[in-house]
Scaffold this motif. Structure first.
Motif, PDB file in Angstrom:
ATOM      1  N   ASP A  76       0.716  -1.341   0.270  1.00  0.00           N
ATOM      2  CA  ASP A  76      -0.005  -0.057   0.022  1.00  0.00           C
ATOM      3  C   ASP A  76       0.948   1.264   0.149  1.00  0.00           C
ATOM      4  O   ASP A  76       0.217   2.410  -0.076  1.00  0.00           O
ATOM      5  CB  ASP A  76      -1.102   0.034   1.199  1.00  0.00           C
ATOM      6  CG  ASP A  76      -1.926  -1.147   1.166  1.00  0.00           C
ATOM      7  OD1 ASP A  76      -2.581  -1.511   0.071  1.00  0.00           O
ATOM      8  OD2 ASP A  76      -2.013  -1.818   2.149  1.00  0.00           O
ATOM      9  N   GLY A  77       2.072   1.359  -0.042  1.00  0.00           N
ATOM     10  CA  GLY A  77       3.023   2.236  -0.431  1.00  0.00           C
ATOM     11  C   GLY A  77       3.247   3.157   1.014  1.00  0.00           C
ATOM     12  O   GLY A  77       3.840   4.248   0.914  1.00  0.00           O
ATOM     13  N   ARG A  78       3.015   2.433   2.197  1.00  0.00           N
ATOM     14  CA  ARG A  78       3.097   3.259   3.476  1.00  0.00           C
ATOM     15  C   ARG A  78       4.733   3.545   3.560  1.00  0.00           C
ATOM     16  O   ARG A  78       5.146   4.700   4.183  1.00  0.00           O
ATOM     17  CB  ARG A  78       2.682   2.272   4.463  1.00  0.00           C
ATOM     18  CG  ARG A  78       1.195   2.293   4.455  1.00  0.00           C
ATOM     19  CD  ARG A  78       0.625   1.128   5.576  1.00  0.00           C
ATOM     20  NE  ARG A  78      -0.978   0.876   5.442  1.00  0.00           N
ATOM     21  CZ  ARG A  78      -1.344  -0.359   5.935  1.00  0.00           C
ATOM     22  NH1 ARG A  78      -0.718  -0.889   6.714  1.00  0.00           N
ATOM     23  NH2 ARG A  78      -2.734  -0.262   5.828  1.00  0.00           N
ATOM     24  N   LEU A  79       5.617   2.549   3.334  1.00  0.00           N
ATOM     25  CA  LEU A  79       6.937   2.875   3.529  1.00  0.00           C
ATOM     26  C   LEU A  79       7.370   3.997   2.666  1.00  0.00           C
ATOM     27  O   LEU A  79       8.244   4.831   3.158  1.00  0.00           O
ATOM     28  CB  LEU A  79       7.759   1.763   3.460  1.00  0.00           C
ATOM     29  CG  LEU A  79       9.306   1.846   3.637  1.00  0.00           C
ATOM     30  CD1 LEU A  79       9.648   2.299   5.260  1.00  0.00           C
ATOM     31  CD2 LEU A  79      10.088   0.346   3.636  1.00  0.00           C
ATOM     32  N   LEU A  83      18.383   7.341   4.552  1.00  0.00           N
ATOM     33  CA  LEU A  83      17.245   6.626   4.981  1.00  0.00           C
ATOM     34  C   LEU A  83      17.781   5.150   5.265  1.00  0.00           C
ATOM     35  O   LEU A  83      18.063   4.577   4.560  1.00  0.00           O
ATOM     36  CB  LEU A  83      16.074   6.644   4.086  1.00  0.00           C
ATOM     37  CG  LEU A  83      15.657   7.972   3.747  1.00  0.00           C
ATOM     38  CD1 LEU A  83      14.826   7.889   2.493  1.00  0.00           C
ATOM     39  CD2 LEU A  83      14.796   8.720   4.992  1.00  0.00           C
ATOM     40  N   ILE A  84      17.436   4.408   6.603  1.00  0.00           N
ATOM     41  CA  ILE A  84      17.659   3.217   6.580  1.00  0.00           C
ATOM     42  C   ILE A  84      16.608   2.494   7.210  1.00  0.00           C
ATOM     43  O   ILE A  84      15.837   2.962   8.168  1.00  0.00           O
ATOM     44  CB  ILE A  84      18.969   3.046   7.870  1.00  0.00           C
ATOM     45  CG1 ILE A  84      20.106   3.803   7.139  1.00  0.00           C
ATOM     46  CG2 ILE A  84      18.967   1.796   8.276  1.00  0.00           C
ATOM     47  CD1 ILE A  84      21.638   3.849   8.269  1.00  0.00           C
ATOM     48  N   ILE A  85      16.267   1.473   6.552  1.00  0.00           N
ATOM     49  CA  ILE A  85      15.099   0.333   6.639  1.00  0.00           C
ATOM     50  C   ILE A  85      15.573  -0.937   7.333  1.00  0.00           C
ATOM     51  O   ILE A  85      16.459  -1.566   6.958  1.00  0.00           O
ATOM     52  CB  ILE A  85      14.211   0.285   5.529  1.00  0.00           C
ATOM     53  CG1 ILE A  85      13.832   1.431   5.057  1.00  0.00           C
ATOM     54  CG2 ILE A  85      13.156  -0.447   6.011  1.00  0.00           C
ATOM     55  CD1 ILE A  85      14.392   2.237   3.914  1.00  0.00           C
ATOM     56  N   ASP A  86      14.886  -1.201   8.329  1.00  0.00           N
ATOM     57  CA  ASP A  86      15.335  -2.556   9.109  1.00  0.00           C
ATOM     58  C   ASP A  86      14.145  -2.970   9.852  1.00  0.00           C
ATOM     59  O   ASP A  86      13.105  -2.422  10.000  1.00  0.00           O
ATOM     60  CB  ASP A  86      16.442  -2.457  10.236  1.00  0.00           C
ATOM     61  CG  ASP A  86      17.010  -3.600  10.725  1.00  0.00           C
ATOM     62  OD1 ASP A  86      16.581  -4.738   9.896  1.00  0.00           O
ATOM     63  OD2 ASP A  86      17.910  -3.458  11.737  1.00  0.00           O
ATOM     64  N   ASP A 107      10.786   6.411  12.548  1.00  0.00           N
ATOM     65  CA  ASP A 107       9.128   6.364  11.916  1.00  0.00           C
ATOM     66  C   ASP A 107       8.817   4.839  12.051  1.00  0.00           C
ATOM     67  O   ASP A 107       9.665   4.041  11.536  1.00  0.00           O
ATOM     68  CB  ASP A 107       9.429   6.845  10.668  1.00  0.00           C
ATOM     69  CG  ASP A 107       9.364   8.539  10.876  1.00  0.00           C
ATOM     70  OD1 ASP A 107       8.573   9.179  11.361  1.00  0.00           O
ATOM     71  OD2 ASP A 107      10.189   8.819  10.022  1.00  0.00           O
ATOM     72  N   ARG A 108       7.890   4.337  13.017  1.00  0.00           N
ATOM     73  CA  ARG A 108       7.498   2.909  12.981  1.00  0.00           C
ATOM     74  C   ARG A 108       6.510   2.813  11.696  1.00  0.00           C
ATOM     75  O   ARG A 108       5.459   3.883  11.671  1.00  0.00           O
ATOM     76  CB  ARG A 108       6.801   2.620  14.384  1.00  0.00           C
ATOM     77  CG  ARG A 108       8.136   2.675  15.394  1.00  0.00           C
ATOM     78  CD  ARG A 108       7.539   2.424  16.790  1.00  0.00           C
ATOM     79  NE  ARG A 108       8.031   2.720  17.844  1.00  0.00           N
ATOM     80  CZ  ARG A 108       9.274   2.020  18.020  1.00  0.00           C
ATOM     81  NH1 ARG A 108       9.432   0.909  17.533  1.00  0.00           N
ATOM     82  NH2 ARG A 108      10.026   2.245  19.399  1.00  0.00           N
ATOM     83  N   VAL A 109       6.826   1.832  11.103  1.00  0.00           N
ATOM     84  CA  VAL A 109       5.954   1.946   9.665  1.00  0.00           C
ATOM     85  C   VAL A 109       5.203   0.340   9.788  1.00  0.00           C
ATOM     86  O   VAL A 109       6.160  -0.456   9.777  1.00  0.00           O
ATOM     87  CB  VAL A 109       6.611   2.197   8.344  1.00  0.00           C
ATOM     88  CG1 VAL A 109       5.723   1.990   7.232  1.00  0.00           C
ATOM     89  CG2 VAL A 109       7.268   3.603   8.525  1.00  0.00           C
ATOM     90  N   ASP A 110       4.115   0.257   9.561  1.00  0.00           N
ATOM     91  CA  ASP A 110       3.323  -1.039   9.253  1.00  0.00           C
ATOM     92  C   ASP A 110       3.106  -1.169   7.848  1.00  0.00           C
ATOM     93  O   ASP A 110       2.315  -0.709   7.062  1.00  0.00           O
ATOM     94  CB  ASP A 110       1.769  -0.898  10.011  1.00  0.00           C
ATOM     95  CG  ASP A 110       1.955  -0.722  11.344  1.00  0.00           C
ATOM     96  OD1 ASP A 110       2.622  -1.408  12.121  1.00  0.00           O
ATOM     97  OD2 ASP A 110       1.377   0.126  11.795  1.00  0.00           O
ATOM     98  N   MET A 111       4.339  -1.628   7.294  1.00  0.00           N
ATOM     99  CA  MET A 111       4.518  -2.053   5.887  1.00  0.00           C
ATOM    100  C   MET A 111       3.699  -3.169   5.176  1.00  0.00           C
ATOM    101  O   MET A 111       2.856  -2.890   4.433  1.00  0.00           O
ATOM    102  CB  MET A 111       6.237  -2.241   5.624  1.00  0.00           C
ATOM    103  CG  MET A 111       6.403  -2.467   4.161  1.00  0.00           C
ATOM    104  SD  MET A 111       8.029  -3.378   3.959  1.00  0.00           S
ATOM    105  CE  MET A 111       8.040  -4.809   4.881  1.00  0.00           C
ATOM    106  N   GLY A 112       3.910  -4.255   5.991  1.00  0.00           N
ATOM    107  CA  GLY A 112       3.025  -5.461   5.279  1.00  0.00           C
ATOM    108  C   GLY A 112       3.726  -6.201   4.205  1.00  0.00           C
ATOM    109  O   GLY A 112       4.344  -5.756   3.573  1.00  0.00           O
ATOM    110  N   ALA A 168       6.155  -4.988  10.520  1.00  0.00           N
ATOM    111  CA  ALA A 168       6.613  -3.707  10.837  1.00  0.00           C
ATOM    112  C   ALA A 168       7.980  -3.535  10.492  1.00  0.00           C
ATOM    113  O   ALA A 168       8.531  -4.391  10.733  1.00  0.00           O
ATOM    114  CB  ALA A 168       6.123  -3.402  12.350  1.00  0.00           C
ATOM    115  N   VAL A 169       8.215  -2.175  10.197  1.00  0.00           N
ATOM    116  CA  VAL A 169       9.831  -1.783  10.056  1.00  0.00           C
ATOM    117  C   VAL A 169       9.948  -0.562  10.586  1.00  0.00           C
ATOM    118  O   VAL A 169       9.124   0.188  11.021  1.00  0.00           O
ATOM    119  CB  VAL A 169      10.210  -1.912   8.333  1.00  0.00           C
ATOM    120  CG1 VAL A 169       9.887  -3.246   7.705  1.00  0.00           C
ATOM    121  CG2 VAL A 169       9.355  -0.779   7.727  1.00  0.00           C
ATOM    122  N   ASN A 170      11.266  -0.297  11.038  1.00  0.00           N
ATOM    123  CA  ASN A 170      11.803   0.895  11.360  1.00  0.00           C
ATOM    124  C   ASN A 170      12.263   1.535  10.181  1.00  0.00           C
ATOM    125  O   ASN A 170      13.212   1.138   9.620  1.00  0.00           O
ATOM    126  CB  ASN A 170      12.946   0.597  12.575  1.00  0.00           C
ATOM    127  CG  ASN A 170      12.255   0.260  13.937  1.00  0.00           C
ATOM    128  OD1 ASN A 170      11.049   0.578  14.218  1.00  0.00           O
ATOM    129  ND2 ASN A 170      13.011  -0.723  14.718  1.00  0.00           N
TER     130      ASN A 170
END
Length: 233
Positions: free
Chosen positions: A29-32, A143-146, A183-188, A225-227
């Protein structure tokens, strides 16, 4: 020849086709992407995708960026990324072999850095952070995603599959004391088929853990969920 300091990635290095399924299923859904764009504007700017793998995200950045550079240590993935760009006719992008500890770019040459599940996992990545200080221009953003191991279905899977890793609170402390914002993101995850989901789970976990997770979980979607860590330089 493997570059100095390179740590093999057990998923994409050995299962490129299956990892492509994982990339397609992530963030349906493009949340990240929305969270990233809220932190950094790469329109008309230079983007560095650090640990770009097969270049899955390079065309997306190239839609609006002036220049995109993908850096990847694995020679086979560098070739696949180049093939992706040629097949799509994507321009303004180059892929070079290198590591986060020794980024093959000049000082102050990048406006936005994107690193997704690549190298920057907390304690131990300090040499890469020094390189970010060197290559990012003043006013630029990294920007770092984990994975967020503190919540979500996948977070639970992650803790069960990798109990030897630093706990989530230690990882968060590592980044926050260095001035990074969270930012806490519910990516899915959302897969086209159950077979695709099962294939991806099996490249992310040991056979024993994967069997257990798949017995417990039904359907083709996973709460994930991702950070998103960001820092302005």
């Amino acid at each position: 020849m493997q570059l100095r300091g390179t740590i093999p990635s057990p998923n994409i290095w050995h299962h490129t086709a299956t990892y492509e399924l994982e990339n397609r299923a992530a963030d349906p859904d493009g949340r990240l992407w929305s969270a990233m764009q809220a932190r950094a504007d790469w329109s008309g700017r230079t983007v560095l995708d650090l640990g770009c793998g097969t270049g899955f995200h390079l065309p997306r950045f190239a839609e609006t960026a002036a220049r995109v550079v993908g850096v990847e240590p694995h020679p086979g993935l560098v070739k696949l990324a180049g093939r992706r760009l040629r097949t799509r006719g994507t321009t303004g992008v180059e892929v070079v072999r290198g590591t986060a500890q020794e980024i093959p770019l000049p000082d102050a040459s990048v406006d936005v850095v994107h690193a997704r599940w690549a190298y920057f996992f907390g304690p131990g990545c300090e040499p890469g952070l020094v390189e970010l200080d060197r290559v990012v221009r003043r006013g630029g953003v990294a920007l770092i995603i984990d994975n967020d191991g503190s919540r979500s279905t996948f977070g639970d899977w992650f803790r069960r599959g990798y109990p030897h890793l630093e706990p989530p609170e230690a990882i968060e402390r590592f980044w926050s004391i260095r001035g990074w914002e969270l930012d806490r993101v519910d990516m899915g995850w959302r897969f086209a088929t159950r077979a695709d989901l099962e294939a991806v789970v099996r490249i992310e976990f040991t056979p024993e853990v994967a069997d257990q997770l798949l017995r417990e979980h039904t359907g083709v979607e996973v709460d994930y969920a991702v950070n998103l860590w960001s820092k302005r330089f």
